[in-house]
Design a protein around this motif. Structure first.
Motif, PDB file in Angstrom:
ATOM      1  N   ALA A 176       0.829  -1.207   0.000  1.00  0.00           N
ATOM      2  CA  ALA A 176       0.000   0.000   0.000  1.00  0.00           C
ATOM      3  C   ALA A 176       0.863   1.257   0.000  1.00  0.00           C
ATOM      4  O   ALA A 176       0.426   2.319   0.452  1.00  0.00           O
ATOM      5  N   GLY A 177       2.093   1.144  -0.477  1.00  0.00           N
ATOM      6  CA  GLY A 177       2.905   2.349  -0.668  1.00  0.00           C
ATOM      7  C   GLY A 177       3.740   2.780   0.523  1.00  0.00           C
ATOM      8  O   GLY A 177       4.161   3.932   0.599  1.00  0.00           O
ATOM      9  N   ALA A 178       4.029   1.873   1.475  1.00  0.00           N
ATOM     10  CA  ALA A 178       4.814   2.264   2.644  1.00  0.00           C
ATOM     11  C   ALA A 178       6.223   2.717   2.269  1.00  0.00           C
ATOM     12  O   ALA A 178       6.783   3.616   2.899  1.00  0.00           O
ATOM     13  N   ASP A 179       6.807   2.082   1.233  1.00  0.00           N
ATOM     14  CA  ASP A 179       8.174   2.459   0.871  1.00  0.00           C
ATOM     15  C   ASP A 179       8.236   3.895   0.373  1.00  0.00           C
ATOM     16  O   ASP A 179       9.158   4.647   0.706  1.00  0.00           O
ATOM     17  N   GLU A 180       7.241   4.282  -0.413  1.00  0.00           N
ATOM     18  CA  GLU A 180       7.199   5.658  -0.931  1.00  0.00           C
ATOM     19  C   GLU A 180       6.999   6.630   0.235  1.00  0.00           C
ATOM     20  O   GLU A 180       7.634   7.678   0.305  1.00  0.00           O
ATOM     21  N   LEU A 181       6.130   6.242   1.165  1.00  0.00           N
ATOM     22  CA  LEU A 181       5.883   7.084   2.339  1.00  0.00           C
ATOM     23  C   LEU A 181       7.176   7.286   3.141  1.00  0.00           C
ATOM     24  O   LEU A 181       7.542   8.402   3.507  1.00  0.00           O
ATOM     25  N   CYS A 182       7.880   6.183   3.381  1.00  0.00           N
ATOM     26  CA  CYS A 182       9.119   6.266   4.165  1.00  0.00           C
ATOM     27  C   CYS A 182      10.172   7.091   3.426  1.00  0.00           C
ATOM     28  O   CYS A 182      10.901   7.880   4.050  1.00  0.00           O
ATOM     29  N   ALA A 183      10.241   6.923   2.105  1.00  0.00           N
ATOM     30  CA  ALA A 183      11.227   7.691   1.332  1.00  0.00           C
ATOM     31  C   ALA A 183      10.931   9.185   1.445  1.00  0.00           C
ATOM     32  O   ALA A 183      11.845  10.004   1.628  1.00  0.00           O
ATOM     33  N   ALA A 184       9.645   9.546   1.365  1.00  0.00           N
ATOM     34  CA  ALA A 184       9.276  10.957   1.465  1.00  0.00           C
ATOM     35  C   ALA A 184       9.598  11.501   2.857  1.00  0.00           C
ATOM     36  O   ALA A 184      10.098  12.616   3.001  1.00  0.00           O
TER      37      ALA A 184
END
Ligand SMILES: Cc1cc2nc3c(=O)[nH]c(=O)nc-3n(C[C@H](O)[C@H](O)[C@H](O)COP(=O)(O)O)c2cc1C
Ligand code: SF4
Ligand code: SF4
Ligand code: SF4
Ligand code: FES
Ligand code: FES
Lengths: 600, 289
Positions: free
Chosen positions: A119-127
């Motif tokens: 559900a996009g956790a990696d993108e969230l963490c990167a941001a």
């Protein structure tokens, strides 16, 4: 034993936090004022040592108040509880939630585990990393928070005299950003509860969820609450165990042990007292069923515990809940207090809070954790039914197991056993997450096919195809699209080399990067190994290293490395002390052989 | 007439089969005891007769018929009818992997020749995991004049913690901290020994199987290249300090005491001493110049 402390004194805040829990110290020996009698009487020894079990609650009190555990704070706790500082340090440093470095009052834990990755956790963490720096300051990466049905998930904690923790799921970047900038915390988003299937018209295990008011004992009583406990008292302990045995109920915590047999052993054990432990540590990635039960039907959990205690002759009960479930903890504590007020509870039940350690879900590691020790599993035998918590006969059950028992007592074991399959009776809760349109908690009869379960969750998104399903969480294994007709029963999954485990079902469509999923699982086990035994301590580390280099070099000769992984897997399975090491290679092995992740 | 005195029930005998050979053991003995009685050489790292079995290294595992997983010989008690294999493929595999995994992460060069013998017997090749893998290598801790701690050599067998704690010393100066691959032996907040509760009894040194804990005299001589066991003699004597009468073994090289031990099977010490017996020997060699 001499408690030698050489650090700075504790701060006033730390002392207030600790004394708030333990009361004022009585003497100099415990860090209090010097009293004339102190010159003649040494306090300590057995009476004080018997409070060792308060170490984790005391550590929580310090961390909740100040955001971390300082040397002065820990040493004051050691004097109060008569624990050698080196041992206490071993305990604090074991649990991921305790910070040994100063940090701010605010801590945001962002889940980067399997379902949240979908559900996009990696993108969230990167941001977050871009704006707030690497994790470890105010924000932290976390393994599964048990909110996978509402991924991506986060948990925010604010330390202080009015400590507060709140789950945020799903969490957006804007919300995380706002929290980290000191803004107001968003309220827990509640998604509508998933549909439940009920056999033969009568409600299932989830029938009160979303119906009953989880804060009100009257509401619970209106929905038939405490009828099972009353019935059990009329029947007598022996008859209750008889029904549970007839129901052929197998434990829902993962090990599938016959509940009736466990209860019988504890009931018959000579040593006293007997303890009851409800295992609500629920840290298997992809699992959230016990949270849903505790948050929405907490009185039933309390009734289940009272019933189990009655049947097995337990004098005292503990419910051990992971610290990442603040709402569940609060609801259970309330349910215990309200039930006690009404005189509905005969046994004393204490809620204990985990501190960030998956391994503490293992039954004997959990005992050690309650006893104020490092969460290291014990070697078995002796088994908990003989030598368990505080060395006494102990019955330990999962939350879902205890909920099942309520219906067994009301309906009778034989009637219960008509649902499900011959070897797997009853209904089962499945935590469906990942790439399905309606993630949630689903209740179906044992033996329902995986395909039907995924259809209940309304299948994949439009145009997507199924890549794999992870059954049983990180300790489970991958199932391929060709195996979707597997019946979800203990024997059905066993036949294809899989397991039901904790009931976690994580679905991956063709967009999922399975290499990253395998690496996450490898990291999970390396992080969560208690470190006691060599096959698991070094094996999980080597497994991660070898997998990393395999996936990084797509064109090298992989045979030697695959061979190494196979060798490590076998030693972990055969020679590890506990289930963590024994299953730490399952998912990765099935990913490489079943899913052929290396070939993709 | 005097009251009868209860002297305990006679211990029952329990029959087990090890590698096809039958043996009767007294109830309460371990599989390891049975193996030793049959002279089946069984590797052990975390086991010591004077310490509570902790069964963490897993090098002693054996195959027990009917058990899904292998079981640790050092702590598993014999039960009637057990059928045990000590040299099956599964046993050899796990023993090999345990030794390989350990030696790939820890400097085991100072372990006893027996340990190296087991490595050879099971074909352990630690280098096969590659050269880039993580190890526990770290600087030696030299924070006092009596002994040093070189945790690059630590296999985390817990023996020192047991000796410092309830099994002998009851000082609790050291414990296991951290978890997983980061687990390590530590004082509170990793303070130096002078700031810890340590009383320098050296009982941790006495049980350490890897040379991670070592007399400073030995450490310095090794660093200078002068340590030479072939030139050492061992003199047994009794500690001169108090009336307990602990037996000492003085290890002497070039007419200088280089370390002090006590035999594990000594009925007075069980291998354990206090700071005076262990380190209080300087007066013997304070020579007039
Ligand atoms: C590493 C590990 C983690 C576990 N975590 C949990 C858990 O979070 N909750 C749980 O109920 N059981 C967990 N278990 C299983 C327990 O050891 C135990 O079998 C179970 O609580 C018994 O209850 P039951 O018979 O009702 O299933 C875990 C086991 C292992 C090896
Ligand atoms: S298998 Fe892993 S988690 Fe279990 S006792 Fe061994 S090191 Fe600890
Ligand atoms: S020298 Fe003695 S007191 Fe000091 S750490 Fe070793 S066993 Fe403990
Ligand atoms: S220092 Fe020695 S005795 Fe202590 S755990 Fe390490 S190897 Fe074992
Ligand atoms: S909450 Fe993130 S994976 Fe479970
Ligand atoms: S010697 Fe048996 S586990 Fe270490």
């Amino acid at each position: 034993m001499d408690i030698r402390t050489t650090g700075d004194p504790a701060t006033e805040e730390e002392i207030a936090a600790i004394d708030g829990l333990l009361g004022e110290p009585e003497s100099l020996w415990q860090g209090g004022e010097r009293h004339p009698a102190d010159d003649h009487v040494a306090h300590g020894g057995r009476a004080v040592r018997s409070r060792r079990h308060l170490l984790l609650p005391v550590l929580h009190a310090i961390q909740d108040r100040t955001g971390w555990v300082s040397r002065g704070g820990l040493e004051y706790a050691c004097r109060r509880l008569s624990i050698p500082p080196a041992e206490a340090y071993g305990v604090v440093s074991f649990y991921a939630r305790f910070a040994l470095q100063p940090r701010g009052a605010l801590a945001l834990h962002v889940c980067d585990d399997i379902a949240c990755k979908c559900a996009g956790a990696d993108e969230l963490c990167a941001a977050l990393e871009k704006d707030f720096g690497a994790p470890g300051g105010a924000w932290h990466r976390s393994p599964c928070l048990g909110l996978c049905d509402r991924a991506p998930a986060a948990l925010v904690e604010g330390a202080g005299a009015d400590y507060e923790a709140r789950q945020i799921a799903p969490v957006t970047f804007a919300e995380a950003d706002g929290v980290l900038r000191g803004g107001a915390w968003p309220h827990n988003h509640s998604t509508p509860l998933s549909p439940t299937l009920s056999p033969g018209g009568r409600g299932g295990l989830l029938r009160r969820v979303g119906v009953v008011d989880p804060r009100s004992v009257d509401s619970y009583l209106d929905h038939g609450g405490f009828a099972a406990l009353r019935r059990a008292r009329e029947m007598g302990a022996e008859a209750v165990i008889h029904e549970v045995t007839d129901a052929r109920l197998l434990g829902r915590g993962g090990a599938a042990f016959p509940t009736g047999r466990k209860w019988e052993s504890v009931r018959k054990a000579d040593a006293r007292p007997h303890y009851l432990v409800c295992n609500a540590d629920e840290s298997e990635p992809g699992t959230f069923k016990d949270r849903v039960l505790m948050e929405n039907d907490p009185f039933a959990v309390v009734e289940g515990m009272a019933l189990a205690a009655f049947a097995t002759g337990c004098e005292k009960g503990y419910l051990y809940v992971r610290t990442e479930y603040p709402l569940a903890r609060q609801r259970i504590e309330n349910a215990i207090a309200r039930s006690r007020e009404r005189g509905l509870l005969e046994i004393d039940i204490e809620v204990r809070r985990g501190a960030g350690a998956y391994i503490c879900g293992e039954e004997t590691a959990l005992f050690n954790s309650i006893e104020g020790k490092r969460g290291e599993p014990r070697n078995k035998p002796p088994f908990p039914v003989e030598v368990g918590l505080f060395g006494k006969p102990t019955v330990e059950n999962n939350v879902e197991t205890l909920i099942n028992v309520l219906d067994i007592v009301i309906d009778g074991g034989a009637a219960y056993a008509t649902t499900g399959t011959r070897d797997s009776t009853g209904m089962r809760l499945f935590c469906v997450s990942g790439h399905v349109l309606k993630p949630g908690l689903y209740e179906v009869p044992m033996g329902t096919s995986l395909r039907a379960l995924i259809e209940l969750a309304e299948g994949l998104g439009p145009g997507r195809t199924l890549q794999a399903v992870l059954l049983g969480g990180a300790a489970g294994s991958f199932v391929t699209p060709a195996q979707l007709d597997v019946p979800l029963s203990f024997e059905g999954t066993r036949a294809i080399g899989a397991t039901l485990g904790s009931g976690a079902v994580i679905v991956f469509d063709d967009t999922a990067d399975m290499k990253q999923m395998l690496l996450r699982i490898a990291r999970f086990f390396r992080d969560e190994s208690c470190g006691q035994c060599v096959p698991c301590r070094v094996g999980t580390k080597r497994q991660e290293e070898i997998l990393e280099r395999l996936l990084a070099a797509p064109h090298g000769d992989r045979r030697a490395d695959v061979m190494l992984l196979t060798d490590i897997a076998q030693a972990m399975r055969d020679a590890s002390i506990c289930g963590l090491g024994q299953t730490a290679a399952n998912a990765i092995g099935s990913g490489l052989t079943q899913l052929r992740v290396l070939n993709g | 007439m005097a009251e009868p005195v209860f002297v305990g029930l006679p211990r029952k005998l329990v029959g087990v089969t090890i590698d096809g050979r039958d043996i009767e053991m007294t109830e309460g003995s371990t599989i390891l005891d049975a193996c030793r009685q049959l002279e089946v050489d069984t590797p052990t790292l975390c086991q010591l007769d004077t310490l509570t079995p902790i069964n963490v290294c897993r090098v002693c595992v054996v195959e027990l018929e009917g058990s899904r997983v292998l079981v640790p010989a050092c702590s598993r008690k014999v039960e009637a009818g057990m059928k045990i294999a000590t040299d099956s493929d599964r046993v050899r595999h796990s023993r090999r992997l345990v030794l390989e995994l350990l030696a790939s992460s820890v400097d085991m060069s100072l372990c006893s020749p027996r340990v190296h013998g087991w490595m050879a017997r099971y074909g352990a090749t630690p280098a096969r995991f590659g050269s880039e893998v993580a190890t526990v290598a770290q600087p030696v801790k030299v924070d006092n004049d009596l002994y040093v701690r070189d945790y690059s050599r630590c296999i985390l067998c817990y023996k020192c913690v047991e000796a410092c704690g309830v099994d002998a010393q009851n000082t609790f100066a050291i414990g296991v901290a951290g978890r997983g691959f980061d687990a390590h032996i530590s004082t509170e907040f990793d303070v130096g020994l002078p700031d810890s509760a340590c009383v320098y009894c050296g009982n941790c040194i006495g049980v350490c199987p890897t040379g991670a804990l070592m007399f400073k005299s030995e450490h310095d001589m090794r660093a200078a290249g002068t340590w030479d066991e072939s030139r050492q003699s061992v003199t047994e004597t009794v500690c001169p300090y108090c009336g307990v009468g602990c037996m000492l073994e003085l290890h002497v090289q070039d007419n200088t005491i280089v370390k002090v031990t006590s035999p594990l099977d000594n009925s007075v010490t069980a291998g354990h001493l206090c700071v005076k017996g262990r380190f209080g020997f300087e007066f013997v060699q304070r020579r007039r110049s």
